[in-house]
Scaffold this active site. Structure first.
Site: not given
Ligand code: UD1
Ligand code: CA
Length: 472
Positions: A25-26, A32, A379
Site C-alpha cells: 500500500l503506497a 506529515r 597532477a
Molecule cells: C496504520 C494502521 C495502524 C498501525 C500503523 C502502523 C490502519 C487503519 N491503521 O496506521 O493500526 O498501527 O499503520 O504503521 O491500517 N494508504 C493507502 N490508502 C489509504 C490510506 C493509507 O494506500 O487510503 C497506505 C499509505 O500510503 C501507507 C499505509 O497505507 O503506506 C498506511 O497508512 P497510514 O495512513 O500511514 O496509516 P497509519 O495511520 O500509520
Molecule cells: Ca503509517
C-alpha cells in the site's frame, strides 16, 4: 495448513508453504512529510523506501504482486516497475486501498500479504513468518504483525481475548483508556487467507473516528465469520513506520547501522563505522578498508583488498582489487578503476575507465575517458570533455605518461607509451610512443626582477600618500 513453526528472522532464504501474493500500500499522500514528493519515494540508504519493501518481498519469491498508488503517482509506478500497480481513486483508508487492487488479487488461491510502503526496515524473514501464520480451513484467516514500540502513541492496539487470541484491533483514534494502555501494537502488516479476503473486505465499514475503511477491522470481521486471527510478533527495529522527516532520519540511522554491521561481517574494515554512509546496494569485498567520512551513493562495488581513504564520495563505481582511492576523491557514475589503480586527493572521475595499475594522484578531472593500464596522469591534468554542447571522449593507451597540468581537448587519442610534456594543451591525436608538448617559449630578462620590484614598491607608496592626504 496449520500455523507453521516460525522461521528465524535471520533465515537467509525464507519460503512460505502456500503460494504468496504481496500487496504493497503506497497511495497515502504522506501529509506529515510536508513534501511535493510521494512519501514512499523518499530515499533511505540511497533507495526509495518503497524499493526496500519490494526487495524484502522479492526475497520470498511471490507468485503475484501489486502496489496500490494514488492518482497522479506516475513517479511511484515507475519506481516500482515491473510490479503491477492499482490506483486507489481517493484515500478512504487501508481497507479501501486493498479493495482498489481487487482486479489483481481476485481469485488468488494462497496467502495475500499486505505490507505498507512506509515500513522500509522490514526484512524478508519477518514477512515470511507473518505469511506462514495464516492458511485455509481451520488455520487463522488473518495474521497481524505485532510489536511493542517504546511509544505506542499513534499505533493501533491489539486486543486479545480471555484465551490470549487476537480479538480485534483498535485504532488509536478510536481507543478508550483501557485500549490505549495496551503495549502490543499493530505494525501495519497483515496476512490474509486469499479465499477469505473478498468477503472480509466487503464486510468492513467506515463507522469510526476517521470515517475511513480500516484494514485493521479485518480481524474482528474474520472472527465474526467464525475464523481465527493470529499475531506474529516482530522486532521493533524493523517495524517503524515513516510519517515525518524526523522518522525518515531515524530510519536512515537504523538502516546505516545494519549496513555497516553487514559490511564488517563480510570482512571489510570500517575504521570509524559511524562516519561511513553506505547505500543499500553497496558491495564491499574482503579486506577492504574504508577510512572515516566516506559516503557511498548507489551502485558501488569495492573489490577485495581495495582501500578508500578518508573523505571520499563514490557513486556508480567499481573499484578494482587492491586499488586505492583518496583521501578527498570524488568518483562519479560509470567509473571503473582497474586492479591496483591509484586515485589521489582532489581527483574527480566521471564515466571513465582507469586501467590496472594506472595512477591519477593529484588534482585532476577525468571525464568520458578510456584510460589503459599503467598510465600516469600528472597532477592537474584535465580532460576537456564538454564543448558547451556535446560531450567527447578521451582515449589514452597503455603505459602513456601525461605530464602535469595538461589539458586533453576531447575528442582526442593519446597512443600507447606516448609522453605528453607538462603544461600541454593537446587537441590532436598523439601517436604511440611519441613525445608531444605545446609550450610557449620561456622569456628571460637578466636582472629585471629587482627593477620590477622597485617600480611596484614606488607605486604602492604613491597610493598610500594619496589616501592619507586630507580631503579638500
Ligand atoms: C496504520 C494502521 C495502524 C498501525 C500503523 C502502523 C490502519 C487503519 N491503521 O496506521 O493500526 O498501527 O499503520 O504503521 O491500517 N494508504 C493507502 N490508502 C489509504 C490510506 C493509507 O494506500 O487510503 C497506505 C499509505 O500510503 C501507507 C499505509 O497505507 O503506506 C498506511 O497508512 P497510514 O495512513 O500511514 O496509516 P497509519 O495511520 O500509520
Ligand atoms: Ca503509517
Amino acid at each position: 495448513m496449520s500455523a507453521a513453526a516460525p522461521s528465524p528472522i535471520s533465515d537467509p532464504s525464507p519460503r512460505t508453504a502456500s503460494p504468496l501474493m504481496v500487496v504493497v500500500l503506497a497511495a497515502g499522500k504522506g501529509t506529515r512529510m510536508r513534501s511535493d514528493r510521494p512519501k514512499v519515494l523518499h530515499p533511505v540508504a540511497g533507495r526509495p523506501m518503497v524499493a526496500h519493501v519490494l526487495a524484502a518481498a522479492e526475497a520470498l519469491d511471490p507468485a503475484a504482486r501489486a502496489v496500490v498508488i494514488g492518482p497522479a503517482m506516475d513517479a511511484v509506478a515507475a519506481a516500482v516497475d515491473p510490479w503491477p500497480v492499482a490506483v486507489q481513486a481517493a484515500q478512504n483508508g487501508t481497507a479501501d486501498a486493498v479493495r482498489a487492487a481487487e482486479p489483481l488479487w481476485r481469485g488468488f488461491a494462497g496467502t495475500v500479504l499486505i505490507v505498507y510502503g512506509d515500513t522500509p526496515l522490514i526484512t524478508a524473514g519477518t514477512l515470511a513468518r507473518l505469511a506462514a501464520a495464516v492458511g485455509p480451513g481451520d488455520a487463522p484467516a488473518v495474521a497481524v504483525l505485532g510489536f511493542r514500540p517504546a511509544d505506542p502513541g499513534p499505533y493501533g492496539r491489539l486486543v486479545l481475548d480471555a484465551d490470549g487470541h487476537l480479538d480485534r484491533i483498535v485504532e488509536a483514534a478510536d481507543a478508550d483508556a483501557a485500549a490505549r494502555s495496551l503495549a502490543l501494537c499493530n505494525a501495519g502488516l497483515m496476512a490474509i487467507d486469499g479465499a477469505a479476503l473478498g468477503p472480509i473486505l466487503a464486510a468492513i465499514g467506515n463507522d469510526n473516528a476517521k470515517g475511513e475503511f480500516y484494514l485493521t477491522d479485518a480481524v474482528a470481521v474474520a472472527r465474526r465469520m467464525g475464523r481465527r486471527a493470529a499475531v506474529a510478533e516482530g522486532p521493533v527495529a524493523e517495524l517503524m513506520g515513516i510519517n515525518s522527516r524526523a522518522e525518515l532520519a531515524a530510519a536512515e540511522a537504523a538502516l546505516q547501522a545494519r549496513l555497516r554491521d553487514r559490511a564488517m561481517a563480510g570482512g571489510a574494515t570500517l575504521v570509524d563505522p559511524a562516519s561511513v554512509f553506505l547505500a543499500a546496494d553497496t558491495v564491499l569485498g574482503r579486506d577492504v578498508e574504508i577510512g572515516p567520512n566516506v559516503v557511498f551513493g548507489p551502485g558501488v562495488v569495492v573489490e577485495d583488498g581495495a582501500r578508500i581513504l578518508p573523505f571520499c564520495h563514490l557513486e556508480g563505481v567499481v573499484v578494482g582489487a587492491g586499488a586505492s582511492v583518496g583521501p578527498f576523491a570524488r568518483l562519479r557514475p560509470e567509473t571503473t578503476l582497474g586492479a591496483g589503480a591509484h586515485v589521489g586527493n582532489f581527483v574527480e572521475i566521471k564515466k571513465t575507465r582507469l586501467g590496472a595499475g594506472s595512477k591519477a594522484s593529484h588534482l585532476s578531472y577525468l571525464g568520458d575517458a578510456r584510460i589503459g593500464d599503467g598510465v600516469n596522469i600528472g597532477a592537474g591534468t584535465i580532460t576537456c570533455n564538454y564543448d558547451g554542447v556535446l560531450k567527447h571522449e578521451t582515449v589514452i593507451g597503455d603505459g602513456a605518461f601525461i605530464g602535469s597540468d595538461s589539458v586533453l581537448v576531447a575528442p582526442v587519442r593519446i597512443g600507447r607509451g606516448a609522453l605528453i610534456g607538462a603544461g600541454s594543451a593537446v587537441d590532436r591525436d598523439v601517436a604511440d610512443d611519441a613525445l608531444a608538448l605545446t609550450r610557449a617559449p620561456l622569456v628571460q630578462k637578466d636582472g629585471a626582477a629587482p627593477r620590477l620590484r622597485a617600480r611596484k614598491q614606488a607605486e604602492k607608496a604613491a597610493r598610500a600618500r594619496q589616501t592619507n592626504e586630507p580631503k579638500g
